[in-house]
Design a protein around this motif. Structure first.
Motif, mmCIF file in Angstrom:
data_model
loop_
_atom_site.group_PDB
_atom_site.id
_atom_site.type_symbol
_atom_site.label_atom_id
_atom_site.label_comp_id
_atom_site.label_asym_id
_atom_site.label_seq_id
_atom_site.Cartn_x
_atom_site.Cartn_y
_atom_site.Cartn_z
ATOM 1 N N LYS A 32 0.836 -1.204 0.000
ATOM 2 C CA LYS A 32 0.000 0.000 0.000
ATOM 3 C C LYS A 32 0.868 1.250 0.000
ATOM 4 C CE LYS A 32 -3.962 2.025 2.329
ATOM 5 N NZ LYS A 32 -4.915 1.898 3.432
ATOM 6 N N LYS A 36 0.670 0.028 -4.602
ATOM 7 C CA LYS A 36 0.393 -1.183 -5.380
ATOM 8 C C LYS A 36 -0.872 -1.903 -4.925
ATOM 9 C CE LYS A 36 5.234 -1.931 -6.488
ATOM 10 N NZ LYS A 36 6.371 -2.865 -6.427
ATOM 11 N N GLU A 37 -1.911 -1.124 -4.573
ATOM 12 C CA GLU A 37 -3.155 -1.733 -4.115
ATOM 13 C C GLU A 37 -3.928 -2.441 -5.218
ATOM 14 O OE1 GLU A 37 -3.045 2.175 -1.644
ATOM 15 O OE2 GLU A 37 -2.500 1.579 -3.652
ATOM 16 N N LYS A 38 -3.627 -2.145 -6.456
ATOM 17 C CA LYS A 38 -4.374 -2.736 -7.581
ATOM 18 C C LYS A 38 -3.699 -3.982 -8.151
ATOM 19 C CE LYS A 38 -7.217 0.925 -8.224
ATOM 20 N NZ LYS A 38 -8.586 0.868 -7.904
ATOM 21 N N THR A 39 -2.584 -4.388 -7.582
ATOM 22 C CA THR A 39 -1.849 -5.537 -8.121
ATOM 23 C C THR A 39 -2.520 -6.857 -7.735
ATOM 24 O OG1 THR A 39 -0.406 -5.732 -6.178
ATOM 25 C CG2 THR A 39 0.350 -4.274 -7.962
ATOM 26 N N ALA A 40 -2.216 -7.874 -8.528
ATOM 27 C CA ALA A 40 -2.745 -9.211 -8.240
ATOM 28 C C ALA A 40 -2.222 -9.721 -6.895
ATOM 29 C CB ALA A 40 -2.359 -10.176 -9.355
ATOM 30 N N TYR A 42 -1.450 -7.948 -4.220
ATOM 31 C CA TYR A 42 -2.183 -7.281 -3.146
ATOM 32 C C TYR A 42 -3.569 -7.891 -2.993
ATOM 33 C CZ TYR A 42 -4.089 -3.582 -0.207
ATOM 34 O OH TYR A 42 -4.660 -2.888 0.836
ATOM 35 N N ARG A 43 -4.217 -8.146 -4.094
ATOM 36 C CA ARG A 43 -5.568 -8.711 -4.042
ATOM 37 C C ARG A 43 -5.567 -10.133 -3.486
ATOM 38 N NH1 ARG A 43 -8.696 -6.024 -9.190
ATOM 39 N NH2 ARG A 43 -8.054 -3.919 -8.677
#
Length: 67
Positions: A32, A36-40, A42-43
């Motif tokens: 965060k 990089k909250e939108k990365t795979a 992170y998810r």
């Protein structure tokens, strides 16, 4: 003796889940901070964190976690 082994196994599992939850939260915080909250990754970590939180909640509901 059987009950002692089961209790030890439970305590080991609980500790592992708590450690995994904390490690996952730390990794997410690092990502965060890097934006990089939108990365795979992170998810995937978010999914793992939710799973660990659910498990810990169940332990708490049944009174199995010492506060």
């Amino acid at each position: 003796m059987e009950n002692e082994k089961r209790l030890e196994a439970f305590e080991s599992m609980l500790l592992a889940i708590q450690n995994n939850y904390d490690e996952t939260a730390d990794k997410m915080e690092k990502l965060k901070k890097e934006g990089k909250e939108k990365t795979a990754t992170y998810r995937q970590l978010m999914g793992n964190k939710m799973m660990y939180q659910n498990m810990l909640s169940m332990y708490n509901i049944y009174g199995l976690i010492r506060e």
